[in-house]
Write a protein that holds these residues in place. Structure first.
Motif, PDB file in Angstrom:
ATOM      1  N   LEU A 140      44.496  40.590  37.387  1.00  0.00           N
ATOM      2  CA  LEU A 140      45.816  39.234  37.949  1.00  0.00           C
ATOM      3  C   LEU A 140      46.920  39.062  36.725  1.00  0.00           C
ATOM      4  N   LYS A 141      45.899  38.808  34.850  1.00  0.00           N
ATOM      5  CA  LYS A 141      46.751  38.992  33.864  1.00  0.00           C
ATOM      6  C   LYS A 141      46.867  39.688  34.144  1.00  0.00           C
ATOM      7  N   ALA A 142      46.833  41.339  33.796  1.00  0.00           N
ATOM      8  CA  ALA A 142      47.763  42.205  33.936  1.00  0.00           C
ATOM      9  C   ALA A 142      48.463  42.713  34.306  1.00  0.00           C
ATOM     10  N   GLU A 184      49.986  36.033  41.587  1.00  0.00           N
ATOM     11  CA  GLU A 184      50.498  36.162  40.310  1.00  0.00           C
ATOM     12  C   GLU A 184      50.610  35.076  40.138  1.00  0.00           C
ATOM     13  N   GLY A 185      50.331  34.945  38.452  1.00  0.00           N
ATOM     14  CA  GLY A 185      50.554  33.191  38.022  1.00  0.00           C
ATOM     15  C   GLY A 185      48.924  32.487  38.208  1.00  0.00           C
ATOM     16  N   LEU A 193      40.276  33.454  42.351  1.00  0.00           N
ATOM     17  CA  LEU A 193      39.423  33.882  40.978  1.00  0.00           C
ATOM     18  C   LEU A 193      38.474  34.210  42.595  1.00  0.00           C
ATOM     19  N   ARG A 194      37.517  33.802  42.770  1.00  0.00           N
ATOM     20  CA  ARG A 194      36.247  33.969  43.355  1.00  0.00           C
ATOM     21  C   ARG A 194      37.371  34.763  44.933  1.00  0.00           C
ATOM     22  N   ALA A 195      38.004  35.055  45.560  1.00  0.00           N
ATOM     23  CA  ALA A 195      38.407  35.402  46.447  1.00  0.00           C
ATOM     24  C   ALA A 195      39.399  36.951  46.628  1.00  0.00           C
TER      25      ALA A 195
END
Length: 238
Positions: A140-142, A184-185, A193-195
């Motif tokens: 997600l961050k990248a 995103e974000g 994050l778990r999903a």
């Protein structure tokens, strides 16, 4: 330079000759640009088989113990792992996860392939365990796709504790890249994050057809080790 010497001359041809891996879905790995390849982890040989068959260079996050051995042997081992595209990550302490994420994001920021084992450690019994959310944070961050990968047969070829692999059919399967741009974000949302992590693990499961355990591998390993120690102490007292 030495990475490609290992891949095309020294190690790669030997691995392909010994294991004769069957490759499926290689077209799902992007030909260029940053991406994460997330796979199951069954054997020490996984670190080298996947790089041997990929057309692009891939960098893995590896445990720091591979790089800190004493003496000449330790230095040679560290040189080998660095040359094979491995980055040391200290898995001890509360900041271990953040260190791994920083290293992984550094690889992705250069537009390269990053290899990750979301389980965090090798499976001790051939089953697939619950994934840690670091892979989701990095994806997600990248803002990069995640390609699920399944190593099949490497546990039988080189189970834990076996130094020299034995001949056994091996397959490496890549699935379609997973796109998480819809999140995103939201890399700080625990539920997201778990999903994302579970979606990645289920994609790996579909490819590997392993038995799935909804627990962390490290916790189960610790319980198995503790049980063995208790049995040993009882046998010594009897």
């Amino acid at each position: 330079m030495f990475y490609y010497l290992l891949k095309y001359v020294l190690l790669g041809p030997l691995l392909r000759l010994v294991f004769r891996p069957r490759i499926e879905g290689l077209e799902h790995v992007p030909a260029e640009g940053a991406a994460i390849v997330a796979g199951n982890h069954l054997s020490f040989s996984d670190h080298f088989l996947m790089p041997a068959i990929l057309k692009r260079r891939i960098t893995f996050l590896a445990k720091a113990e591979y790089f800190t051995g004493p003496g000449v042997k330790g230095r040679l081992t560290a040189f080998f792992f660095r040359s094979a595209g491995q980055i040391p990550v200290d898995r001890s302490g509360k900041d271990a996860g953040q260190a791994a994420i920083r290293e992984g994001l550094g690889v992705l920021s250069k537009g390269e392939l990053l290899g990750i084992y979301p389980e965090g450690t090798r499976s001790h019994d051939g089953r697939l365990y619950k994934g840690k959310v670091g892979v989701a944070v990095m994806a997600l961050k990248a803002g990069v796709p995640v390609v699920p990968c399944a190593m099949i047969g490497t546990f039988e070829a080189q189970p834990p504790g076996k130094v020299v692999p034995r001949l056994h059919p091996v397959a490496i399967r890549f699935g379609e890249a997973l796109d998480f741009s819809r999140y995103e974000g939201m890399e700080k949302e625990k539920a997201v994050l778990r999903a994302v992590t579970d979606e990645i693990m289920y994609a790996i499961l579909a490819l590997s057809e392993q038995e799935y355990v909804d627990r962390y591998a490290a916790d189960v390993k610790a319980e198995v080790t503790a049980a063995r120690q208790r049995r040993f102490r009882r046998s010594q007292q009897s």
